[in-house]
Design an enzyme around this catalytic site. Structure first.
Site, PDB file in Angstrom:
ATOM      1  N   HIS A 197      13.651  22.649   9.467  1.00  0.00           N
ATOM      2  CA  HIS A 197      12.507  21.921   9.515  1.00  0.00           C
ATOM      3  C   HIS A 197      13.287  20.017  10.028  1.00  0.00           C
ATOM      4  O   HIS A 197      13.094  19.549  10.714  1.00  0.00           O
ATOM      5  CB  HIS A 197      11.368  21.743   8.251  1.00  0.00           C
ATOM      6  CG  HIS A 197      10.397  22.264   8.586  1.00  0.00           C
ATOM      7  ND1 HIS A 197      10.250  23.864   8.031  1.00  0.00           N
ATOM      8  CD2 HIS A 197       8.942  22.129   8.913  1.00  0.00           C
ATOM      9  CE1 HIS A 197       9.802  24.687   8.440  1.00  0.00           C
ATOM     10  NE2 HIS A 197       8.437  23.611   8.599  1.00  0.00           N
TER      11      HIS A 197
ATOM     12  N   ARG B 248      12.062  18.507   2.434  1.00  0.00           N
ATOM     13  CA  ARG B 248      11.840  20.105   2.612  1.00  0.00           C
ATOM     14  C   ARG B 248      12.177  20.269   0.991  1.00  0.00           C
ATOM     15  O   ARG B 248      11.931  20.778   0.572  1.00  0.00           O
ATOM     16  CB  ARG B 248      12.310  20.612   3.315  1.00  0.00           C
ATOM     17  CG  ARG B 248      12.174  20.383   4.859  1.00  0.00           C
ATOM     18  CD  ARG B 248      10.652  21.015   4.851  1.00  0.00           C
ATOM     19  NE  ARG B 248      10.932  22.308   4.445  1.00  0.00           N
ATOM     20  CZ  ARG B 248       9.911  23.431   4.720  1.00  0.00           C
ATOM     21  NH1 ARG B 248       9.151  22.748   4.537  1.00  0.00           N
ATOM     22  NH2 ARG B 248      10.348  24.399   4.359  1.00  0.00           N
TER      23      ARG B 248
ATOM     24  N   HIS C 275      14.029  22.826  -0.405  1.00  0.00           N
ATOM     25  CA  HIS C 275      15.550  23.190  -0.083  1.00  0.00           C
ATOM     26  C   HIS C 275      16.134  22.563  -0.911  1.00  0.00           C
ATOM     27  O   HIS C 275      15.220  21.317  -1.620  1.00  0.00           O
ATOM     28  CB  HIS C 275      15.773  22.446   1.779  1.00  0.00           C
ATOM     29  CG  HIS C 275      14.791  23.622   3.453  1.00  0.00           C
ATOM     30  ND1 HIS C 275      16.222  24.826   3.166  1.00  0.00           N
ATOM     31  CD2 HIS C 275      14.318  23.434   3.720  1.00  0.00           C
ATOM     32  CE1 HIS C 275      16.130  25.368   4.607  1.00  0.00           C
ATOM     33  NE2 HIS C 275      13.992  24.246   4.080  1.00  0.00           N
TER      34      HIS C 275
ATOM     35  N   ASP D  28      20.609  21.213   2.053  1.00  0.00           N
ATOM     36  CA  ASP D  28      20.762  21.689   3.164  1.00  0.00           C
ATOM     37  C   ASP D  28      19.850  20.413   3.747  1.00  0.00           C
ATOM     38  O   ASP D  28      20.470  21.367   4.799  1.00  0.00           O
ATOM     39  CB  ASP D  28      19.355  23.075   2.228  1.00  0.00           C
ATOM     40  CG  ASP D  28      19.587  24.205   0.986  1.00  0.00           C
ATOM     41  OD1 ASP D  28      20.675  24.769   1.247  1.00  0.00           O
ATOM     42  OD2 ASP D  28      18.634  24.898   0.670  1.00  0.00           O
TER      43      ASP D  28
END
Length: 247
Positions: free
Chosen positions: A165, A198, A204, A208
């Site tokens: 994403h 995220r 995440h 990440d």
């Protein structure tokens, strides 16, 4: 996309077809161009440092960020994070359109819509090998805690690193910055926030997301070497200027 179109696309990827850019017709009538196939995509596992081990000091930062941002889930920022989980070209147009100050839809900007779909396909080609290589557990899997979007949770989806994403949002931000450089600060702030969403949701870790941004930058640089991408970017630029500036 029709069934035969999907079968053709899968076949192309499996055999590692090379040469000119390939196109596949989508359900909405938009051509999604494969600027490069999976085998020719940047191998991010050879570029990224990899996720920190649990005993690594970097993981402590991941853990702190995870704990601190959980409190945002029941706030307006958490609501925005849930909206940012939408993974589509239409949403990118809506989200970045707010930063630029203009309304963009697939109907008003078909060339841009095609371009966004195509760069997303490129990002997935680049990030897939790294996710498969590192197989990092997501925070909710590691800590056995719910996320801000429980319907998206998967028990064995070990694909936390890097964040797809985030890399897609960062890649889209770089694209929109090229189209509207006068709004670059607002555009890239939006791209940054979409990555942080995220972390807030618990899908995440911060590492990440940080390396997802690096992935987006690498993919954008790779795309700039592709004539088909540059040609479509030029079409999208003319369309964008025509709608925004009347030129």
């Amino acid at each position: 996309m029709k069934r035969k179109g999907w079968m053709f696309l899968v076949l192309v990827i499996l055999i590692g077809a090379k040469g000119n850019s390939l196109q596949a017709r989508s359900q909405k009538g938009c051509d999604t161009v494969l600027y490069f196939v999976y085998e020719n995509a940047p191998r991010m596992e050879k570029i990224l440092p990899g996720p920190p081990a649990l005993q690594d000091a970097r993981f402590y930062y991941d853990w702190v960020q995870y704990c601190d941002t959980k409190a945002l889930r029941d706030t307006p920022r958490g609501d925005t994070a849930r909206k940012d989980a939408r993974f589509s070209a239409s949403y990118m147009m809506e989200r970045f359109g707010q930063a630029i100050g203009c309304k963009m839809t697939p109907a008003t900007h078909p060339e841009l819509f095609q371009l966004l779909n195509s760069i997303h396909a490129a990002e997935r080609s680049a990030g897939a090998s790294a996710k498969k290589y590192f197989r990092r557990k997501r925070p909710y899997q590691q800590f056995h805690e719910p996320t801000g979007l429980p319907q998206h949770e998967r028990a064995t989806d070990f694909t936390s690193y890097p964040s797809g994403h985030t890399s897609s949002a960062w890649l889209a931000g770089m694209l929109f910055s090229a189209l509207a450089p006068d709004c670059q600060e607002a555009i890239m702030k939006t791209a940054y926030e979409m990555g942080q969403s995220r972390v807030i949701l618990g899908f995440h870790y911060q590492s990440d997301v940080d390396d997802g941004r690096l992935t987006g930058s690498v993919v954008f640089a790779r795309l700039c070497s592709e004539p088909a991408f540059l040609q479509q970017l030029q079409k999208a630029q003319k369309e964008f200027n025509r709608n925004r500036l009347g030129v």
